[in-house]
Design an enzyme around this catalytic site. Structure first.
Site, PDB file in Angstrom:
ATOM      1  CG  ASP A 194     -31.567  -9.901  -2.227  1.00 49.02           C
ATOM      2  OD1 ASP A 194     -32.506 -10.158  -1.451  1.00 49.02           O
ATOM      3  OD2 ASP A 194     -30.761 -10.760  -2.651  1.00 49.02           O
ATOM      4  CB  ILE A 195     -26.980  -9.993   0.739  1.00 49.90           C
ATOM      5  CG1 ILE A 195     -27.053  -8.777   1.696  1.00 49.90           C
ATOM      6  CG2 ILE A 195     -25.599 -10.627   0.789  1.00 49.90           C
ATOM      7  CD1 ILE A 195     -26.862  -9.131   3.156  1.00 49.90           C
ATOM      8  CG  ASN A 255     -27.512 -17.722   6.316  1.00 51.29           C
ATOM      9  OD1 ASN A 255     -26.754 -17.152   7.096  1.00 51.29           O
ATOM     10  ND2 ASN A 255     -28.669 -17.192   5.917  1.00 51.29           N
ATOM     11  CG  HIS A 258     -28.513 -19.563  10.197  1.00 51.79           C
ATOM     12  ND1 HIS A 258     -29.290 -18.992   9.223  1.00 51.79           N
ATOM     13  CD2 HIS A 258     -28.757 -20.907  10.142  1.00 51.79           C
ATOM     14  CE1 HIS A 258     -30.004 -19.935   8.605  1.00 51.79           C
ATOM     15  NE2 HIS A 258     -29.691 -21.107   9.148  1.00 51.79           N
ATOM     16  CG  ASP A 308     -27.301 -13.501  12.455  1.00 55.34           C
ATOM     17  OD1 ASP A 308     -28.142 -13.496  11.527  1.00 55.34           O
ATOM     18  OD2 ASP A 308     -27.469 -14.104  13.531  1.00 55.34           O
ATOM     19  CB  THR A 332     -27.501   6.805   3.349  1.00 56.29           C
ATOM     20  OG1 THR A 332     -27.321   6.270   4.673  1.00 56.29           O
ATOM     21  CG2 THR A 332     -27.720   5.658   2.377  1.00 56.29           C
ATOM     22  NE  ARG A 333     -28.688  12.281   0.418  1.00 52.65           N
ATOM     23  CZ  ARG A 333     -29.517  12.752  -0.526  1.00 52.65           C
ATOM     24  NH1 ARG A 333     -29.213  13.858  -1.175  1.00 52.65           N
ATOM     25  NH2 ARG A 333     -30.645  12.120  -0.796  1.00 52.65           N
ATOM     26  CD  GLU A 373     -31.951 -12.765   1.448  1.00 55.15           C
ATOM     27  OE1 GLU A 373     -32.041 -13.491   0.446  1.00 55.15           O
ATOM     28  OE2 GLU A 373     -32.519 -13.007   2.532  1.00 55.15           O
ATOM     29  NE  ARG A 419     -21.363   8.186  -3.010  1.00 60.57           N
ATOM     30  CZ  ARG A 419     -22.092   9.222  -3.432  1.00 60.57           C
ATOM     31  NH1 ARG A 419     -21.799   9.802  -4.586  1.00 60.57           N
ATOM     32  NH2 ARG A 419     -23.107   9.676  -2.719  1.00 60.57           N
TER      33      ARG A 419
END
Length: 504
Positions: free
Chosen positions: A372-373, A380, A385, A389, A403-404, A415, A435
């Site tokens: 979560d940001i 915002n 907004h 985005d 990620t793999r 978010e 990471r």
């Protein structure tokens, strides 16, 4: 006057009269004699036309029939002799057709008809005639070929109609099976050894085989035809330019006599055993995206309209591929988030069900990390907004980079993002999440020259954290969400798992 009329009639010179009468008959009149044991055969009488047509002297045939049997087509001789034996045995009318060689050396069809009579010594004498039926045979052949062509065209049209119906009723996700079935049916219909579909890559620099059918006993080639560099084959490169620019159909009647420019192409085709081939372009939305082709591994005679028929098949394939591309686009739109391009929850949930299934069957483990940001609402509210985005798309890019390919990355909503990790025994999911948090902290977020300080919080739940493997992903997601909440409570910019809170 009466005596003069008698002297001018046939009775006065009957031989002349009958010779004139015989010449008015369109065919050849004859009597044919065979000894009782069948060892001797001759023509006691045969009209003079036998010399005009075949160059045979009647006098010679009166002694032996060998001369006439000698001009019978080799393929027809056995049938004539057998039919004569049958007529002699049963005393039935002899009627037979065969090809005879004219003085020009050409063979033409003749039909013979005669009535047998057994003589007192046991020999047989036939009375009859034979005449030229070449024009009737040619008409018969023309009609037969016309009927065969009509049947062929009708069969081809039915095949295309049936295949079109199959593609109209094509179920989602079955295009590969349907294309393979099309190649099989088309290959069998045309009697070829291979039928295949290629696609072009990198602006016609490479080509790759996507589908192939081979006749039983013929070696498949699809495995060796992946990502082939076209520039190494200059002659073939010219053919592709012709297909792309002019819808050209490529026909190779004999691969062994390709021009000098095609040395490499010729060697490749010879290694594949190709004697001849046809290739036609395949278009999707007006652009040539590949080609459909058929190979023959033996010398054969192709139809004059073979290219036209293959173009019909190519058109069918073009329609199918165009529909498939549209379906893939619609599918992508339905399972991807339009803003970030990540998969959405609609895609994520079936993948989690699959992971649960593997965990139950094979004891494979996985973990779900929910991100979560931090303070996203403030971004915002302060910058708008569009700035929000921007941050969402940047975070999505970081998640994909960190990620793999075996992991599933999705925007869960608002978010929030989810990464489902497929884990090996040596994998440390906490380190992988750390990471990501560090990459977000180090990233230079700047919107319209305004720097933005961004961090994320995360909660990690492994399927092994639960008392038992659940039947749905909800308990795993719920636990990851609970740990995310604890990370927020702990001050953000950290992650929480079953072991506690970790900061970078």
């Amino acid at each position: 006057m009466h005596d003069q009329q008698d002297s001018d009639g046939p009775g006065q010179d009957s031989q002349t009269f009958y010779n004139k009468l015989i010449t008015s008959v369109p065919g050849i009149l004859y009597t044919f004699w065979a000894s009782a044991d069948g060892s001797k055969q001759r023509f006691p009488y045969v009209s003079q036309r036998v010399n005009d047509w075949f160059g045979l002297e009647p006098e010679a045939l009166q002694k032996s029939a060998d001369g006439l049997f000698g001009i019978v087509h080799p393929d027809d001789l056995a049938g004539i002799l057998e039919s004569i034996q049958t007529s002699a045995l049963d005393l039935t009318v002899w009627k037979h057709c065969a090809r005879l060689k004219l003085t020009s050396g050409e063979y033409q069809w003749f039909e013979g008809y005669s009535v047998p009579e057994r003589l007192s010594d046991g020999s047989i004498l036939w009375y009859g005639q034979f005449h030229n039926i070449q024009q009737y045979k040619e008409l018969e052949q023309t009609l037969r070929e016309s009927e065969a062509e009509h049947s062929y065209q009708a069969a081809f049209q039915k095949l295309i109609a049936d295949l079109s119906k199959e593609f109209i009723n094509l179920h989602f996700g079955t295009i590969d099976e349907c294309i393979n079935e099309l190649l099989k049916k088309i290959g069998q219909f045309f009697g070829v050894d291979r039928a295949y579909l290629f696609s072009f890559l990198d602006n016609y620099q490479y080509m790759t085989s996507t589908h192939e059918w081979v006749r039983p006993g013929s070696p498949p080639q699809i495995g060796s035809q992946q990502n082939v560099y076209i520039g190494g084959y200059p002659w073939w490169q010219e053919q592709i330019i012709g297909m792309v620019n002019d819808d050209k159909v490529v026909f190779v009647p004999d691969a062994s006599v390709l021009p000098d420019l095609a040395t490499g192409d010729r060697e490749l085709l010879m290694r594949r055993g190709v004697c001849s081939m046809f290739v036609v372009p395949v278009k999707v939305r007006g652009r040539v995206t590949g080609f459909f082709g058929v190979d023959s591994l033996r010398q054969r005679r192709w139809r004059e309209d073979q290219g036209d028929l293959l173009i019909v098949v190519s058109g069918l394939l073009s329609g199918v591929l165009e529909r498939h591309n549209l379906e893939q686009k619609l599918l992508s739109q339905s399972i991807r988030d339009p803003l970030t391009g990540l998969h959405n929850r609609r895609y994520l949930m079936p993948r989690l069900y699959e992971m649960l299934g593997r965990a139950a069957r094979n004891q494979e483990t996985f973990a779900v990390a929910m991100f979560d940001i931090d303070h996203f609402k403030q971004i915002n509210d302060s910058l708008g907004h569009l700035a929000g985005d921007y941050v969402l798309t940047e975070i999505a890019g970081i998640l994909e980079q960190q990620t793999r390919g075996m992991d599933v990355v999705a925007r869960f909503g608002g978010e929030e993002f989810v990464v489902a990790y497929s884990l090996e025994q040596s994998d440390d999911v906490g380190r992988m999440v750390a990471r990501i948090l560090q990459a977000v902290r180090d990233h230079n977020f700047r919107y319209e020259s305004f720097p933005i300080e961004v961090t994320v919080s995360a909660g990690i739940a492994a399927v092994t954290d639960l008392p038992k493997i659940p039947s749905s992903p909800d308990p795993v997601i719920g636990k990851a969400d609970r740990y995310l909440y604890l990370a927020k409570q702990a001050g953000r910019d950290c992650f929480v798992d079953a072991s506690g809170t970790y900061r970078i």
